[in-house]
Each structure stands twice: as structure tokens, then as C-alpha cells.
Scaffold this active site. Sequence first.
Site, PDB file in Angstrom:
ATOM      1  N   SER A 171       0.796  -1.226   0.000  1.00  0.00           N
ATOM      2  CA  SER A 171       0.000   0.000   0.000  1.00  0.00           C
ATOM      3  C   SER A 171       0.831   1.280   0.000  1.00  0.00           C
ATOM      4  O   SER A 171       0.302   2.351  -0.270  1.00  0.00           O
ATOM      5  CB  SER A 171      -0.962   0.023   1.189  1.00  0.00           C
ATOM      6  OG  SER A 171      -0.267   0.212   2.395  1.00  0.00           O
ATOM      7  N   LYS A 177       0.438   4.185   7.033  1.00  0.00           N
ATOM      8  CA  LYS A 177      -0.244   5.084   6.111  1.00  0.00           C
ATOM      9  C   LYS A 177       0.231   6.512   6.324  1.00  0.00           C
ATOM     10  O   LYS A 177       0.785   6.856   7.364  1.00  0.00           O
ATOM     11  CB  LYS A 177      -1.770   5.062   6.337  1.00  0.00           C
ATOM     12  CG  LYS A 177      -2.426   3.712   6.159  1.00  0.00           C
ATOM     13  CD  LYS A 177      -2.543   3.337   4.705  1.00  0.00           C
ATOM     14  CE  LYS A 177      -3.339   2.057   4.531  1.00  0.00           C
ATOM     15  NZ  LYS A 177      -2.553   0.923   4.119  1.00  0.00           N
TER      16      LYS A 177
END
Length: 130
Positions: free
Chosen positions: A50, A87
Site C-alpha cells: 500500500s 499510512k
Amino acid sequence: MSSAGQSNCRSIISGFPSPAQDYEARTLDLNERLVKRPSASFFMTVTGDSMESLGIHDGDLLLIDRSIEPRPGHILVALVEGEITVKRYQLKDQQPFLCSANPAYPPIPLEDLDCQVWGVVRSVIHEYPV
């Protein structure tokens, strides 16, 4: 040669010196170089894709610093609804989100979620297969 049979020549270095010559007496210590606050730092291995477009790949080693106050733009390690995630912290319309660097993963709105920030990613160590 001198009359005693000994050479008056001295040894000399030919060519360019090694770039590592200045560092021969020192050892390589990544803790010394990368860890700014040892008591607040830990390492973690990444799993997943990701964050690849930000240079964080599956199998990379992250250095996380718990003493840094998270700000928008920082890459965080957080526990969201019981799952560990890496993230980028962003504000969208003044609402906090954790955003992936891969468009296949939607942003995670943090409002009304159980989220614990474990720390800010300070460094990424990426090994190349050799």
C-alpha cells in the site's frame, strides 16, 4: 642503492585512494546514524504494497519514532480497529485520514474509529536482492 646494499626508495600509493579509507577505523552503526531517540524508537518489518509509490516496499524495515508528534504528511504506524497499518496522515476538509500511496486502497477516515498511533516513520531500510 646505497653502498650498504639497502634501498633508499620509500613505498608510495599509486592511483586514487579508496573512498572507504577515511572510515577504516570506524564501524558502521545504523543505530548511531538513524536513531535519534533510542528510548522512543523501534523497528518493524513492512508487509504489503500500500505504500510502494512512497518507497516503502514489502519486506522493508521501518524505523519508527514514538516521540514525534504526528502532523499531516507524516507516515504513521497505527493500530486501527485492531489492525496494524502504515499510512500517510492527511487532513481532508479538516477531517483526519490515513491514506495509502496505492490507489487500490481507499483512505481510512479516522473519525469514529478506534485508532492508536504507535509512531512516525523516521527511516526506511530497503534491501536489494543480490
